[in-house]
Every structure is written in C-alpha cells, then in structure tokens.
Write a protein that holds these residues in place. Structure first.
Motif, PDB file in Angstrom:
ATOM      1  N   UNK A 256       0.848  -1.195   0.000  1.00 32.34           N
ATOM      2  CA  UNK A 256       0.000   0.000   0.000  1.00 32.34           C
ATOM      3  C   UNK A 256       0.880   1.239   0.000  1.00 32.34           C
ATOM      4  N   UNK A 257       0.616   2.190  -0.899  1.00 32.99           N
ATOM      5  CA  UNK A 257       1.397   3.417  -0.932  1.00 32.99           C
ATOM      6  C   UNK A 257       0.849   4.387  -1.945  1.00 32.99           C
ATOM      7  N   UNK A 258       0.876   5.662  -1.620  1.00 33.90           N
ATOM      8  CA  UNK A 258       0.438   6.709  -2.541  1.00 33.90           C
ATOM      9  C   UNK A 258       1.657   7.313  -3.237  1.00 33.90           C
ATOM     10  N   UNK A 259       1.839   8.612  -3.189  1.00 39.48           N
ATOM     11  CA  UNK A 259       2.982   9.234  -3.857  1.00 39.48           C
ATOM     12  C   UNK A 259       4.294   8.879  -3.157  1.00 39.48           C
ATOM     13  N   UNK A 260       5.351   8.801  -3.942  1.00 40.92           N
ATOM     14  CA  UNK A 260       6.677   8.711  -3.340  1.00 40.92           C
ATOM     15  C   UNK A 260       6.994   9.985  -2.572  1.00 40.92           C
ATOM     16  N   UNK A 261       6.676  11.136  -3.185  1.00 39.42           N
ATOM     17  CA  UNK A 261       6.861  12.434  -2.545  1.00 39.42           C
ATOM     18  C   UNK A 261       5.667  13.321  -2.890  1.00 39.42           C
ATOM     19  N   UNK A 262       5.079  13.935  -1.875  1.00 40.73           N
ATOM     20  CA  UNK A 262       3.977  14.886  -2.080  1.00 40.73           C
ATOM     21  C   UNK A 262       4.421  16.242  -1.551  1.00 40.73           C
ATOM     22  N   UNK A 263       4.429  17.240  -2.444  1.00 45.42           N
ATOM     23  CA  UNK A 263       5.115  18.495  -2.150  1.00 45.42           C
ATOM     24  C   UNK A 263       4.186  19.672  -2.369  1.00 45.42           C
ATOM     25  N   UNK A 264       4.036  20.501  -1.346  1.00 47.57           N
ATOM     26  CA  UNK A 264       3.261  21.732  -1.500  1.00 47.57           C
ATOM     27  C   UNK A 264       3.820  22.810  -0.579  1.00 47.57           C
ATOM     28  N   UNK A 265       3.435  24.059  -0.854  1.00 49.27           N
ATOM     29  CA  UNK A 265       3.872  25.191  -0.040  1.00 49.27           C
ATOM     30  C   UNK A 265       2.677  25.950   0.507  1.00 49.27           C
ATOM     31  N   UNK A 266       1.571  25.240   0.726  1.00 48.11           N
ATOM     32  CA  UNK A 266       0.341  25.840   1.265  1.00 48.11           C
ATOM     33  C   UNK A 266      -0.109  27.033   0.437  1.00 48.11           C
ATOM     34  N   UNK A 267       0.123  26.929  -0.884  1.00 50.55           N
ATOM     35  CA  UNK A 267      -0.310  27.920  -1.884  1.00 50.55           C
ATOM     36  C   UNK A 267       0.431  29.243  -1.797  1.00 50.55           C
ATOM     37  N   UNK A 268       1.605  29.262  -1.170  1.00 54.46           N
ATOM     38  CA  UNK A 268       2.416  30.478  -1.108  1.00 54.46           C
ATOM     39  C   UNK A 268       3.390  30.520  -2.282  1.00 54.46           C
ATOM     40  N   UNK A 269       3.165  31.460  -3.204  1.00 52.88           N
ATOM     41  CA  UNK A 269       4.035  31.598  -4.373  1.00 52.88           C
ATOM     42  C   UNK A 269       5.461  31.902  -3.940  1.00 52.88           C
ATOM     43  N   UNK A 270       5.604  32.789  -2.977  1.00 57.63           N
ATOM     44  CA  UNK A 270       6.922  33.202  -2.498  1.00 57.63           C
ATOM     45  C   UNK A 270       7.396  32.204  -1.441  1.00 57.63           C
ATOM     46  N   UNK A 271       8.239  31.271  -1.859  1.00 56.03           N
ATOM     47  CA  UNK A 271       8.805  30.307  -0.913  1.00 56.03           C
ATOM     48  C   UNK A 271      10.211  29.951  -1.349  1.00 56.03           C
ATOM     49  N   UNK A 272      10.987  29.429  -0.439  1.00 52.31           N
ATOM     50  CA  UNK A 272      12.358  29.007  -0.721  1.00 52.31           C
ATOM     51  C   UNK A 272      12.365  27.510  -1.006  1.00 52.31           C
ATOM     52  N   UNK A 273      12.813  27.129  -2.185  1.00 51.67           N
ATOM     53  CA  UNK A 273      12.799  25.717  -2.568  1.00 51.67           C
ATOM     54  C   UNK A 273      13.800  24.919  -1.733  1.00 51.67           C
ATOM     55  N   UNK A 274      13.360  23.835  -1.107  1.00 53.06           N
ATOM     56  CA  UNK A 274      14.310  22.959  -0.423  1.00 53.06           C
ATOM     57  C   UNK A 274      15.206  22.248  -1.425  1.00 53.06           C
ATOM     58  N   UNK A 275      16.368  21.818  -0.972  1.00 53.64           N
ATOM     59  CA  UNK A 275      17.328  21.147  -1.841  1.00 53.64           C
ATOM     60  C   UNK A 275      17.649  19.760  -1.293  1.00 53.64           C
ATOM     61  N   UNK A 276      17.588  18.762  -2.196  1.00 54.30           N
ATOM     62  CA  UNK A 276      17.885  17.379  -1.810  1.00 54.30           C
ATOM     63  C   UNK A 276      18.770  16.753  -2.878  1.00 54.30           C
ATOM     64  N   UNK A 277      19.894  16.215  -2.482  1.00 55.77           N
ATOM     65  CA  UNK A 277      20.751  15.486  -3.414  1.00 55.77           C
ATOM     66  C   UNK A 277      20.676  14.000  -3.095  1.00 55.77           C
ATOM     67  N   UNK A 278      20.556  13.191  -4.137  1.00 50.69           N
ATOM     68  CA  UNK A 278      20.503  11.737  -4.028  1.00 50.69           C
ATOM     69  C   UNK A 278      19.165  11.262  -3.445  1.00 50.69           C
ATOM     70  N   UNK A 279      18.251  10.963  -4.341  1.00 49.64           N
ATOM     71  CA  UNK A 279      16.928  10.454  -3.972  1.00 49.64           C
ATOM     72  C   UNK A 279      16.694   9.163  -4.754  1.00 49.64           C
ATOM     73  N   UNK A 280      16.251   8.116  -4.081  1.00 58.11           N
ATOM     74  CA  UNK A 280      15.851   6.876  -4.747  1.00 58.11           C
ATOM     75  C   UNK A 280      14.442   6.524  -4.311  1.00 58.11           C
TER      76      UNK A 280
END
Length: 403
Positions: A256-280
């Motif tokens: 059982x599983x939905x998205x691998x990653x679900x990403x939102x910023x609560x509808x705020x256009x002005x946000x700082x993108x998080x950074x992730x290196x190496x994802x499997x």
C-alpha cells in the motif's frame, strides 16, 4: 584516623547515591517514583509516560512507552544507543518534543534506538513529533498554524537556527495514526517548524499508516532517510519547508502506498525551494494506493506552489494502474506550473533523473491544462548508498536490499 574518616565518608556517599529516587510525571498530576536508581535515569525495564519536565536519560535496554509522552520546554530527553521501546497500543501513544524541549537520541548503525509494538500492525501508535521555533508560511502566508496531530499546538516562530536536538540511527515502526474521522493524523516522523540547528540523520520510518516523514514549514535538513512500506506518501511537506542540506533519501513502497513524494507550499508563491541530493524512489510490484482507483501513484507530485531542487534522482516501478497514469514528476495544477516550473530560474528542478521500469518515460505529467515538460533520462544516475547494519534491518529483513 584520617583513613578511617575517608572510608566512612565514602561509605556514606555510596549509600546516599544508592537510595536516590527518580520522579517521572505520570500525566495525572502525580509522579511515578522508582527507588534505588540514580536520579535522572529511567531504570532498565521502566515505563516512559506523562510529561518530562526535567532532564532524563535512558540507557541501553528494553523499555515501554505508554500514552502521549511530552518533553517540556527546558527539558532534555537523552536516549543512548541500544535502547528499545515497546509502545502500548491499548491507549493513544506518541512521543512529542515540545517547543523548547530537546531530544538527544544517539543510536549507532549496529545499536540503533528502536520504537516498535508487540502487535506489529501498521498504525499502532502516533510516532515521534518534534516542534521547533523556526519560520513557516502556512495558508495565506500566516506565520503560525495549529497542528493537525491531535495536540492542537500552535507552531511557527522566527528562529531559523533553532535546535530541537539530535536524532541519529533511530528506527520507528508501525506508527502513523489516523485521528477521529481521519482528516487529521500523525506520521511516523513529524516536524513542525523545526529549525536547522536540529540534526536528523539515519532515520527509518517503517510501515506506518500515514506518511513516513512530514515537514510543516521550518528549516531543518535531514540525511540518510529510509521510508519503507508507509501507506500514504513516503515523504511529504507543506507550509513552505525550506531545508537546504538534505541528502540520501530512500523510499520503498510496497503493498500500500500513494505518492513517493507529495510536495506543496500551502499555496504560497513566495517560498524558498528545499534542496535534496541523491533520492531513490522504488515502487514494488502490485503496490496499490490507499483508495482504489486513486490517481496518487506517481513518484513525485508538486502542487499548491510546492517547490524543490533535486539532483541525482533514481525512480523505478511507477506503472500505470487502473487507467490512471503514473509519472516520474506530476505537476498537479496550473498555478504551480506557471509560478514555479516556469519561474526564472525554475524552482522545480529534478535533474539528473533516471526513470526505469516505469510508464510514461521522458515526460513530466500535468494534471492541469497549461503544457508539459520533457526530460532526458540519464542512465548515469545511481541509487542512493546508505550504511548497512541493524539500524535498517527489521525481523531479519534488510530494508536496503532493494538498493
């Protein structure tokens, strides 16, 4: 005569130490007192419950955890390598580090700190939740919000560097609990406004009924994460979480599983993108979403102005299901595409990316209407490399064997 006096003093001191007591608030206005132990140390086989209002150390050994255990402002809970907690599932249980409280959970690869249950059934308890005082951007840009974990705590602050402590080599099993009508829930690991003074490394979220890891704003980063068999999303964030130094995230979705990653910023256009290196992200054969017929089957979903700069991403096993298409990257709405994908520079980057054993190669999916994006499938991308050991082994099964 001097020798005898020193001997008597030493004996008196020894007797004094051996008769110390440890008081742990039982959550009902009283205390649980255990005689014959060193003050501030939970005895072997002891029960962790109620509110912890002064420093407490838990050494290697077996313990129980019962009820909502809260570490109060000003208190530090120290857990040493090799401590194992069996959590009561007969009552609502979780471990909550309140704003100003700290956890120092210092396991090792060979002697992890483990939270599990006797029944070994997903969703048996509420998991571990940390509250910090770092900034958030909730709905409408609000600097504070109320938690959805059943504690109804207001979170959000101004200290980006705030520390809630350290967690290293900690494995949490069978957590993630639905609350009430299911519109609220806890996750295996939940981080509310946690600051980047907090250290999160080598953590395992195993078979929870909600997300493996979820961030609600804050600035903390995390390294060497394993999300295995969690029912909802492996990784999830909102409220403009902005951690900048994340690396080595591995998700294995099975049954059982939905998205691998679900990403939102609560509808705020002005946000700082998080950074992730190496994802499997790997989806096992015959893995189904929680709700039959759901479209929640893609590897990475961006919505409500969610952003992220991801590098060295390996994705496998995301197949179309029941007439629904699975994508490496799914942009859920026009607004996110317009303001984030097409920003200059773009705040949604997934590159280099290797998308194998999956459907719809070479294209980002768009659930909305305003265009698509193709990508180059880069075969040189490699899977995440993580240290082996007991920290990522459950009942003799090596959780890293899919890598």
């Amino acid at each position: 005569m001097k020798t005898n006096l020193l001997t008597l003093l030493s004996l008196s001191l020894l007797l004094s130490i051996s008769s110390c007591t440890i008081d742990i608030n039982d959550g009902d206005g009283g205390t649980v007192t255990t005689p014959g132990t060193t003050a501030g140390i939970l005895p072997e086989g002891g029960k962790l419950s109620g509110e912890i209002t002064s420093n407490l150390t838990i050494k290697k050994g077996n313990y129980t955890l019962e009820g909502i255990v809260k570490v109060a402002d000003g208190a530090t809970l120290t857990i040493e390598a090799g401590a194992t907690f069996t959590v009561s599932t007969n009552v609502s249980s979780s471990l909550v580090i309140l704003q100003g409280g700290k956890i120092l959970a210092l396991g090792s690869a060979s002697e992890p700190i483990v939270f599990t249950t006797t029944a070994k059934t997903a969703g048996g308890w509420g998991g571990i939740t940390l509250y910090g005082r770092a900034p958030i951007k909730a709905v409408n840009g609000n600097a504070t919000a109320v938690s959805e974990d059943g504690n109804a705590i207001t979170y959000g602050g101004t200290d980006a560097n705030f520390s809630s402590g350290i967690m290293k080599f900690v494995r949490v099993e069978y957590a993630g609990k639905k609350i009430g009508d299911g519109t609220s829930e806890t996750n295996t690991f939940t981080f509310y406004a946690v600051g980047d003074g907090t250290i999160l490394e080598n953590l395992v979220a195993y078979k929870g009924t909600d997300d493996g890891f979820e961030w609600f704003g804050g600035t903390v980063s995390a390294k060497n994460l394993v999300s295995y068999g969690n029912f909802d999303d492996s990784f999830d964030w909102q409220d403009a979480w902005s951690g900048q130094n994340n690396s080595n995230w591995f998700a294995f979705q099975t049954v059982t599983g939905n998205f691998g990653m679900e990403i939102e910023a609560s509808a705020n256009v002005d946000n700082t993108a998080p950074k992730i290196s190496n994802i499997t992200l790997i989806r096992d054969t015959n893995t189904n979403p929680e709700v039959a017929g759901s479209t929640e089957i893609s590897a990475i979903q961006f919505k409500r102005q969610g952003t992220g700069i991801f590098s060295n991403v390996y994705i496998s096993g995301y197949k179309n299901l029941g007439g629904k298409n699975a994508y490496a990257v799914l942009i859920q709405d026009d607004a996110t595409n317009t303001s984030q994908v097409n920003a200059n520079p773009s705040k949604i980057v997934v590159s280099p990316l290797n998308y194998v054993n999956s459907d719809n190669p070479l294209v980002w999916g768009y659930a909305a209407t305003n265009g698509g994006k193709t990508f180059t499938n880069t075969s040189t991308v490699t899977k995440v490399s993580l240290p082996t050991g007991a920290w990522a082994t459950v009942d003799g099964v090596n959780l890293l064997s899919a890598l």
